[in-house]
Design a protein around this motif. Structure first.
Motif, PDB file in Angstrom:
ATOM      1  N   ARG A 152     -99.563  12.448 -45.813  1.00  0.00           N
ATOM      2  CA  ARG A 152     -98.654  11.294 -45.821  1.00  0.00           C
ATOM      3  C   ARG A 152     -98.997  10.355 -46.971  1.00  0.00           C
ATOM      4  NH1 ARG A 152     -95.249   8.583 -42.424  1.00  0.00           N
ATOM      5  NH2 ARG A 152     -95.634  10.045 -40.721  1.00  0.00           N
ATOM      6  N   ARG A 180     -91.634  20.502 -39.205  1.00  0.00           N
ATOM      7  CA  ARG A 180     -91.866  19.347 -38.323  1.00  0.00           C
ATOM      8  C   ARG A 180     -92.697  18.275 -39.019  1.00  0.00           C
ATOM      9  NH1 ARG A 180     -92.329  23.746 -34.542  1.00  0.00           N
ATOM     10  NH2 ARG A 180     -90.608  23.617 -33.024  1.00  0.00           N
ATOM     11  N   ILE A 181     -93.720  18.700 -39.758  1.00  0.00           N
ATOM     12  CA  ILE A 181     -94.592  17.739 -40.447  1.00  0.00           C
ATOM     13  C   ILE A 181     -93.789  16.928 -41.454  1.00  0.00           C
ATOM     14  CG2 ILE A 181     -96.472  17.563 -42.133  1.00  0.00           C
ATOM     15  CD1 ILE A 181     -97.752  20.000 -40.654  1.00  0.00           C
ATOM     16  N   THR A 235     -90.539  16.529 -41.563  1.00  0.00           N
ATOM     17  CA  THR A 235     -89.521  15.730 -40.877  1.00  0.00           C
ATOM     18  C   THR A 235     -90.130  14.421 -40.391  1.00  0.00           C
ATOM     19  OG1 THR A 235     -88.329  17.721 -40.185  1.00  0.00           O
ATOM     20  CG2 THR A 235     -87.872  15.700 -38.964  1.00  0.00           C
ATOM     21  N   ALA A 236     -91.356  14.478 -39.868  1.00  0.00           N
ATOM     22  CA  ALA A 236     -92.044  13.264 -39.421  1.00  0.00           C
ATOM     23  C   ALA A 236     -92.342  12.330 -40.590  1.00  0.00           C
ATOM     24  CB  ALA A 236     -93.339  13.632 -38.702  1.00  0.00           C
ATOM     25  N   ASP A 249     -80.993  16.524 -40.272  1.00  0.00           N
ATOM     26  CA  ASP A 249     -82.231  16.170 -39.571  1.00  0.00           C
ATOM     27  C   ASP A 249     -82.714  17.376 -38.777  1.00  0.00           C
ATOM     28  OD1 ASP A 249     -84.285  15.193 -38.043  1.00  0.00           O
ATOM     29  OD2 ASP A 249     -83.163  13.495 -37.218  1.00  0.00           O
ATOM     30  N   SER A 258     -85.012  17.774 -36.689  1.00  0.00           N
ATOM     31  CA  SER A 258     -85.473  17.528 -35.326  1.00  0.00           C
ATOM     32  C   SER A 258     -84.369  17.723 -34.291  1.00  0.00           C
ATOM     33  CB  SER A 258     -86.038  16.110 -35.205  1.00  0.00           C
ATOM     34  OG  SER A 258     -85.031  15.133 -35.428  1.00  0.00           O
TER      35      SER A 258
END
Length: 325
Positions: free
Chosen positions: A142, A204-205, A207-208, A295, A297
């Motif tokens: 991040r 997923r990573i 997207t977060a 998106d 998710s």
């Protein structure tokens, strides 16, 4: 008196420079635009450990070739065609041990000129990013993904004359991701075994971290004459995300990314995979047809379940995520 948060070192008037600074994210960043910098060799050692799939990898010579385009006659020729740019390699060092804990390779461009309010300052292609295995699980991905805006601004906008970090709300960062539904199972298993991270978990990573998949039929052109095009990738974007991606901003960015980072100055229109996508974006820009941002998710668990059941009809993740009309 002008103060600066950057330490700089030059490799000569025609070969680039290094900078070092503490990012607003807390990382200790060392970055270069020079093919002769030891920063590149440190980056490549970590990069070579992190990436294993043949079509997605550059050789060290490929990085040197890209960084050389920042200087001299090659830069002048490309800048006449495409405007300002900087290809950069960066590493984050542990302040105590001096070891490389993360790295990134990116190319950055000032955003296209607009007739209305200028809401976008720059676009960046984050070509590669990695975190060293021993440094994972500490939030460094991040931090590195955020720090690329600071790294790019130091060269594009001479932010080295400021003691304040640049804002991040005016930058778009584009990234390539493996499409879990299109990558071959052999490559997926090889990559997952090496990294310890499954293909769906990678989505997923990111997207977060705020990334959204662009509803665009992206194919990576060949990175070299010895490699082939890669149609198992998604193109995603994070940063100053609008509800939909402006087609002219997208065209302005992808044309430059293909011509400089991917093709390394070769004639873009002579590479069919690159030319067809640039032409598609040029038409979308002229027609003012924006691109949806998907998106993951919303349906990623469902897509993973279909993949596990070997559903041959699921196609690509981009197609899977499209809302039903």
């Amino acid at each position: 008196m002008i103060t600066s948060r950057y330490q700089t070192a030059s490799h000569g008037p025609d070969s680039g420079s290094d900078i070092a600074f503490q990012s607003a994210t807390g990382l200790h960043i060392h970055a270069t635009d020079s093919p002769d910098s030891p920063i590149l060799e440190t980056f490549y050692a970590g990069y070579d450990r992190a990436f294993v799939l043949a079509n997605e990898k550059e050789e060290l010579s490929g990085f040197r070739e890209c960084l050389a385009l920042n200087h001299g006659a090659a830069y002048e020729d490309l800048a006449r065609q495409y405007g300002l740019f900087r290809e950069i390699v960066a590493i984050a060092l542990d302040p105590e041990s001096g070891r490389c804990i993360a790295g990134a390779n990116l190319i950055a461009f000032p955003a296209r000129e607009r007739t209305g309010p200028q809401a976008l300052r720059a676009t960046i292609n984050l070509n590669y990013v990695f975190v060293a295995p021993e440094a994972r699980g500490q939030g460094h991905l991040r931090r590195m993904a955020t720090a690329v805006s600071e790294i790019a601004s130091a060269w594009l906008f001479n932010d080295a004359t400021s003691d304040q970090p640049p804002a991040h709300h005016d930058t778009l960062v584009f990234i390539e991701q493996n499409d879990p539904l299109r990558i071959s199972r052999a490559d997926a298993e090889k990559d997952t075994a090496h990294s310890g991270i499954g293909q769906f978990d990678r989505i997923r990573i990111w997207t977060a971290l705020g990334a959204r998949i662009i509803d665009f039929p992206y194919v990576q052109p060949p990175l070299s004459e010895q490699q082939s095009a890669d149609d198992s990738l998604l193109l995603s974007v994070y940063g100053a995300l609008p509800p939909r991606l402006d087609p002219c901003d997208f065209h302005h960015h992808l044309e430059r990314f293909f011509a400089i980072s991917v093709l390394k100055g070769r004639d873009l229109m002579q590479e069919p995979v690159a030319a067809s996508q640039v032409q598609l974006l040029e038409a979308a820009c002229q027609a003012q047809r924006p691109f949806a941002l998907l998106d993951p998710s919303t349906a990623l668990d469902e897509a993973e379940h279909a993949y596990a059941k070997n559903n041959a009809a699921i196609g690509s993740l981009r197609e899977f995520l499209r809302p039903e009309v």
